[in-house]
Design an enzyme around this catalytic site. Structure first.
Site, PDB file in Angstrom:
ATOM      1  N   HIS A  60       1.029  -1.069  -0.061  1.00 51.38           N
ATOM      2  CA  HIS A  60       0.004  -0.075   0.103  1.00 51.38           C
ATOM      3  C   HIS A  60       0.874   1.056  -0.011  1.00 51.38           C
ATOM      4  O   HIS A  60       1.936   1.333   0.856  1.00 51.38           O
ATOM      5  CB  HIS A  60      -0.836   0.090   1.258  1.00 51.38           C
ATOM      6  CG  HIS A  60      -1.645  -0.931   1.691  1.00 51.38           C
ATOM      7  ND1 HIS A  60      -1.341  -2.136   2.216  1.00 51.38           N
ATOM      8  CD2 HIS A  60      -3.018  -1.056   1.385  1.00 51.38           C
ATOM      9  CE1 HIS A  60      -2.417  -3.091   2.393  1.00 51.38           C
ATOM     10  NE2 HIS A  60      -3.507  -2.285   1.881  1.00 51.38           N
ATOM     11  N   ASP A  65       1.848   2.047   3.329  1.00 53.44           N
ATOM     12  CA  ASP A  65       3.101   1.046   4.051  1.00 53.44           C
ATOM     13  C   ASP A  65       4.390   1.618   3.893  1.00 53.44           C
ATOM     14  O   ASP A  65       5.443   1.493   4.749  1.00 53.44           O
ATOM     15  CB  ASP A  65       3.083  -0.382   3.398  1.00 53.44           C
ATOM     16  CG  ASP A  65       1.696  -0.735   3.361  1.00 53.44           C
ATOM     17  OD1 ASP A  65       0.931  -0.509   4.083  1.00 53.44           O
ATOM     18  OD2 ASP A  65       1.536  -1.501   2.423  1.00 53.44           O
TER      19      ASP A  65
END
Ligand code: XUL
Ligand code: CO
Length: 467
Positions: free
Chosen positions: A131, A134
């Protein structure tokens, strides 16, 4: 001190101090590495007792004309494996991640990339997935966040180039930040929709820049908590609008990656619009999106939807929309998304049976959307977890191939439908029989002559011959 830093969220001033301390240190790539005591994981065969060796995943071994590596296309997820702290609603994080100083800085994020690629390389997985949030910290404004993302993506690109590890898919985190309290594209607040669109635009650009083979849309908070405050029709139309905008932008920038929708029925919302494979297919068809998407099927999501993984794979596969797999498993006794590493050989074998049946994974992969337990807090546990998952899927692949090679299961199913291969069955299937003709046929017969046993137990025993 460094070890403790990854256990708890540090106060901002303390983490700034640590960042300053860190800047005097030797750059990460010149150090011994994040996993200094672990070598590349070898294949040692089924007799090995080495916990840091594969017993079944032999990357170069040919199964049904392709290597295991090509069939399984294993992928490591950035979120659980490199950002999972091990916290739960009752306690703080427990994970020991010595390479991580616990600060929310770009330099820590960049160092983390080196550790991540060292791990993926030693494991021998060809892919990874992220993501946006992240990999890089959120800034004060979207522009600052995008800048942070670019600074970390630069290191991702370097490490991809150095190792040959590729991006299976990217995705945008449209659920963690409080702004997404009412959802992203389905928010009641149009500004949130705008923010989500801008975030996806950037995540698509970075996926494209990194040569990503796909891009996933999981509807984090795209659903409702209560229908009392929800205009479902409008929200679903907004979700479709959002996906159409992404499809158009993908085309505009020339991104070739496959788009995926990942079904999940609930959690965090009470009801997610992408509740299962059938609901996703219906939604995509309703809004003319089906040609642009395939499904990313996750085992624990199937369980939450009251289905088996095999069911979801069959729904997707039979519609020509089986794209990728988020490999994990739930706990039989826990009713939430526990995201455990898959070690169940039946699950892996049934998964691979469906995958092979629908022509194998093309752009997708076996993506370990799974996290080590809070109690498994040492770095080496990350290796044990992934090795176990990879071995389970390698066994699943070999078992599925053996069942197909044997042919009895497929032959049984073929025979079961034999009445459709000729006579009235074939006529109905080809659309050549009218309703009246079909009626005349069965009137003449008087009744159905006979039915044959479904032989479930016989077939279950047959499967067990291969496990
Ligand atoms: C959540 C989940 C996500 C998606 C990517 O349950 O599975 O991690 O895979 O957003
Ligand atoms: Co997932």
């Amino acid at each position: 001190m460094r070890r403790l830093a990854s256990l708890v969220a540090l106060p901002v001033n303390l983490s700034n101090e640590m960042t300053k301390m860190k800047s005097n240190r030797v750059p990460r790539q010149k150090m011994a590495g994040a996993f200094p005591t672990i070598e590349c994981i070898p294949y040692e065969g089924p007799k090995s007792t080495n916990p840091l060796a594969f017993k079944h995943y032999n990357a170069g071994e040919i199964v049904e004309g392709r290597t295991m590596r090509e069939h399984l296309r294993f992928s490591v997820v950035y979120w659980h494996t490199f950002r999972g702290a091990g916290s739960d609603p009752f306690g703080a994080g427990t994970m020991l991640r010595p390479w991580d100083d616990g600060s929310n800085t770009v330099s820590n994020a960049q160092n983390r990339v080196r550790a991540a690629f060292e791990f993926i390389e030693k494991l021998g997985a060809p892919y990874y997935a992220w993501h946006d949030r992240d990999v890089a910290p959120e800034g004060k404004t979207l522009a600052e966040t995008n800048k942070n993302f670019d600074a970390v993506a630069k290191i991702l690109k370097e490490e991809q180039k150095r190792t040959g590890i590729k991006l299976l898919w990217g995705t945008a985190n449209l659920f963690s930040h409080p702004r997404f309290v009412h959802g992203a594209s389905t928010s009641s607040n149009a500004d949130v929709f705008a923010f989500a669109v801008a975030q996806v635009k950037k995540a698509l650009e970075v996926s494209h820049e990194l040569g990503g083979e796909g891009y996933t849309f999981w509807g984090g908070r795209e659903g409702y908590m209560t229908l009392l405050n929800t205009d479902m029709k409008r929200e679903r139309e907004h979700l479709a609008k959002f996906l159409h905008l992404a499809v158009a932008y993908k085309k505009q920038i020339g991104f070739q990656g496959q788009f995926y929708i990942e079904p999940k029925p609930k959690e965090p919302t009470k009801h997610q619009y992408d509740s299962d494979a059938a609901a996703c297919l219906n939604f995509l068809r309703e809004f003319d999106l089906l040609p642009h998407f395939k499904l990313n099927i996750e085992a624990n999501h199937a369980t939450l939807a009251g289905h088996t993984m095999q069911h979801e794979l069959e729904v997707a596969g039979s519609a020509g929309a089986l794209g990728s797999i988020d490999a994990n498993t739930g706990d039989e006794l826990l009713g939430w998304d526990t995201d455990q590493f898959p070690t169940n050989i039946y699950l892996a074998a049934y998964t691979m049976l469906s995958v092979l049946k629908y022509g194998g994974l093309q752009t997708g992969g076996v993506n370990f959307d799974a996290k080590v337990r809070r109690e498994s807090f040492e770095p080496v546990d990350l290796f044990y977890a992934h090795i176990g998952g990879m071995d389970a899927f390698a066994r699943g692949l070999k078992i599925a191939a053996a069942i197909r090679q044997d042919g009895r299961l497929a032959e049984f199913v073929k025979q079961r439908y034999a009445s459709w291969d000729s006579g009235i069955g074939a006529k109905i299937e080809s659309g050549k029989a009218s309703l009246k003709e079909i009626e005349a046929y069965i009137l003449k017969k008087g009744d159905v002559a006979k039915n044959v046993s479904g032989r479930q137990e016989f077939l279950e025993n047959l499967i067990n011959e291969f496990i």
